[in-house]
Enzyme design. Structure first.
Site, PDB file in Angstrom:
ATOM      1  N   HIS A  16      -7.549 129.706 -72.525  1.00 35.32           N
ATOM      2  CA  HIS A  16      -8.861 130.052 -71.944  1.00 35.32           C
ATOM      3  C   HIS A  16      -9.322 128.989 -70.939  1.00 35.32           C
ATOM      4  CE1 HIS A  16     -10.998 128.043 -75.632  1.00 35.32           C
ATOM      5  NE2 HIS A  16     -10.840 127.165 -74.681  1.00 35.32           N
ATOM      6  N   GLU A  33      -7.965 119.115 -79.513  1.00 36.61           N
ATOM      7  CA  GLU A  33      -8.661 117.839 -79.317  1.00 36.61           C
ATOM      8  C   GLU A  33     -10.189 118.022 -79.350  1.00 36.61           C
ATOM      9  OE1 GLU A  33      -7.834 114.705 -79.126  1.00 36.61           O
ATOM     10  OE2 GLU A  33      -9.701 113.878 -78.311  1.00 36.61           O
TER      11      GLU A  33
END
Lengths: 544, 42
Positions: free
Chosen positions: A313, A266
């Protein structure tokens, strides 16, 4: 003046005048907009919608920064403050930036590939008209018992499952936004793949089309994953399932994996079209072809591929095996290679160019510097031990706002100032637009740069109150926010003034402009290319 | 410049519709797969 908005040297739109009789033109009154199937009308509606949402989301940001102006609770209840951070994110991401990109895609892609319109105009109408309903639903959660979602835009369970009546409304709104994005993306893909004029090959179409083609694939691959995640939240809340509820044997961390498998692509959905626009603007105002066109295409594709293998992450502090930490650190750092290729190519395009600094170029240059700062702080966050310190602090807030505001938002403004004379057939007030640029560029740094210091000093995000040692930089940041917010009011004013009383623009508008859209008149005919552009016209528009 | 005939546009749009249906099915398959993945993980 380097641009030539009064000269008529390249004006070739006379060539199109002879087919104006095929042009039945728009319907009148409200029917033109409600029943719209024309790509320009739908593009305009997307852009106006995005602008309205930009100010709605911006108003929420002003409430956040007003509360944070000094320590202590001043203006709003903590629950409402948390609603504001959550809603600001949802409105800006799904209501402002994404619809702005779709609006630009609607306007530009048919003109740039030599098509009369988008491939599926009625689907296009449907994609747009879902949005006002989705956002009415989302914003109305502010007025229901329990208030709007307040657990952050990431909607992590179990916190998000404790929401009030606004919770299912927000989830249904997210479903609607997702459906709108998927349908819009399908339209972009099939338009580019099926509607290109003969001679417009994949490897000579403008980079804005390329970046949107890749973005559209990302959307089709990831929005259904978000839909799956929020559907499972919904059934956990109402139908006694335990997908994410630990008490029933579910796993809340799995939600984070699924969410970020959507969430990281996104991020690139929000920024790849910006790369496309910058790749159009920099060559125009450098009066040179883009350096390394093929490398730009491959770099965009590489970034899109890598965006699927970096999601965890965002979750280093949740805990994961050492091998997982190493993999996600290294895959994240790999993204800097194709991104570096892009920054290098834009710089090399300007090298020894005949530069001029009209508003689109100013915004593009600010993008180049400030997006790169956001990229560098992203690299810092990719390092696991450092991320343990930075996670959930204002450093993260500073990082993603540098990527999204002087990144995505500045690129949208650059694109608007670049193509507005083409859309409207009128030239805007360059002096006022230059003021808009400088005020935005200065205040955006006053707003977000101090947030790096706050984060490094340990100020957590999503809190309405803070310790006194954070007071000074918060005050500076809030002053920057008010300045940035006020200076954005210039933007709709400049556009309004241009449309109402701008001086006529030529078809080419800018001295260095090239590409099929500039071969059409300003404003372009209602159906863009009803005749295939000739080989000569296509050859003239190719950037490399 | 050569004019585009209505037949040519319709033919391209028919192709586009077929591709759109396939892409829509892919999107739906991804939606279902994301839920199946979570169920399988349990």
């Amino acid at each position: 003046m380097a641009h030539e908005h009064t000269a008529d040297a390249h004006d070739t739109h006379a060539a199109h005048d002879d087919h104006d009789d095929h042009d039945h033109g728009p319907a009148h009154g409200w029917r033109r907009w409600v029943y719209a199937t024309n790509h320009k009308d739908i593009g305009t509606m997307y852009l106006i919608f995005a602008c309205v949402m930009f100010f709605v989301g911006g108003f929420m940001a002003m409430i956040i920064r007003a509360e944070l102006f000094q320590p202590g609770l001043q203006l709003v209840e903590p629950q409402f403050f948390n609603s504001m951070t959550t809603m600001h994110a949802l409105v800006m991401i799904f209501g402002a930036v994404m619809p702005a990109w779709t609006g630009l895609a609607n306007w530009m892609i048919p003109m740039q590939v030599g098509a009369p319109d988008m491939a599926l105009p009625r689907l296009n109408n449907f994609s747009f008209w879902i949005l006002p309903f989705a956002f009415t639903l989302l914003l109305s959660t502010l007025f229901v018992p329990g208030g709007s979602p307040a657990g952050g835009w990431t909607l992590y369970p179990p916190l998000s499952l404790q929401g009030g009546s606004g919770f299912p409304m927000a989830i249904f709104a997210i479903h609607l936004m997702g459906a709108s994005s998927i349908l819009g993306s399908i339209n972009v893909v099939v338009t580019i793949m099926n509607m290109r004029a003969p001679g417009v090959g994949l490897l000579n179409m403008p980079l804005f089309c390329w970046s949107w083609l890749i973005t559209a694939y990302l959307l089709i691959a990831t929005m259904p994953v978000l839909a799956g995640a929020v559907t499972m939240l919904l059934t956990d809340h109402f139908f006694a399932t335990s997908f994410f509820s630990a008490s029933g044997g579910g796993d809340p961390v799995m939600f984070q994996h699924i969410f970020w498998f959507f969430g990281h692509p996104e991020v690139y959905i929000l920024i790849l079209p910006a790369f496309g626009i910058i790749s159009e603007i920099v060559p125009t105002f450098s009066r040179k072809p883009l350096f390394g066109y093929d490398a730009m295409v491959y770099a965009t594709a590489a970034i899109a591929f890598l965006s699927f293998i970096v999601w965890a992450h965002h979750m280093f502090t949740v805990g994961m095996p050492l091998a997982g930490q190493l993999f996600f650190t290294l895959s994240t750092m790999l993204i800097s290679i194709p991104t570096g290729v892009k920054v290098f190519n834009w710089t090399a395009t300007m090298w020894k160019g005949s530069l001029s600094f009209e508003p689109p170029m100013l915004f593009a240059l600010a993008f180049l510097f400030l997006f790169t700062i956001g990229g560098f702080s992203g690299l810092m966050l990719a390092i696991v031990p450092a991320d343990f310190q930075y996670h959930d602090t204002y450093f993260v807030v500073a990082h993603f706002h540098y990527v999204l505001v002087p990144g995505a938002v500045f690129a949208i403004m650059a694109g608007t100032y670049y193509w507005l004379p083409k859309w409207s057939g009128k030239m805007y007030d360059m002096k006022l637009a230059t003021w808009h640029f400088w005020l935005s560029a200065i205040f955006v740094n006053v707003l977000f740069f101090p947030q790096h210091f706050l984060g490094l000093a340990g100020m957590p995000r999503r809190i309405p109150d803070y310790s006194v040692q954070f007071a000074d930089w918060n005050m500076v940041s809030s002053i920057g926010a008010f300045g940035f917010g006020l200076s954005q009011l210039l933007f709709p004013w400049i556009i309004w003034k241009c449309v109402k009383s701008g001086s006529p623009a030529t078809s080419h508008v800018w001295e260095g402009s090239h590409g099929l859209e500039w071969e059409l008149s300003s404003p372009p005919p209602y159906h863009s290319w009803t005749e295939h552009p000739s080989r000569e016209i296509i050859a003239r528009g190719v950037q490399h | 410049m050569t004019a585009m005939t209505p037949d040519e546009i319709n033919e391209r749009r028919a192709k586009a519709r077929r591709s759109a249906i396939i892409l829509g099915l892919v999107a739906f398959a991804v939606f279902v797969a994301s839920i199946i993945l979570k169920v399988a993980q349990r």
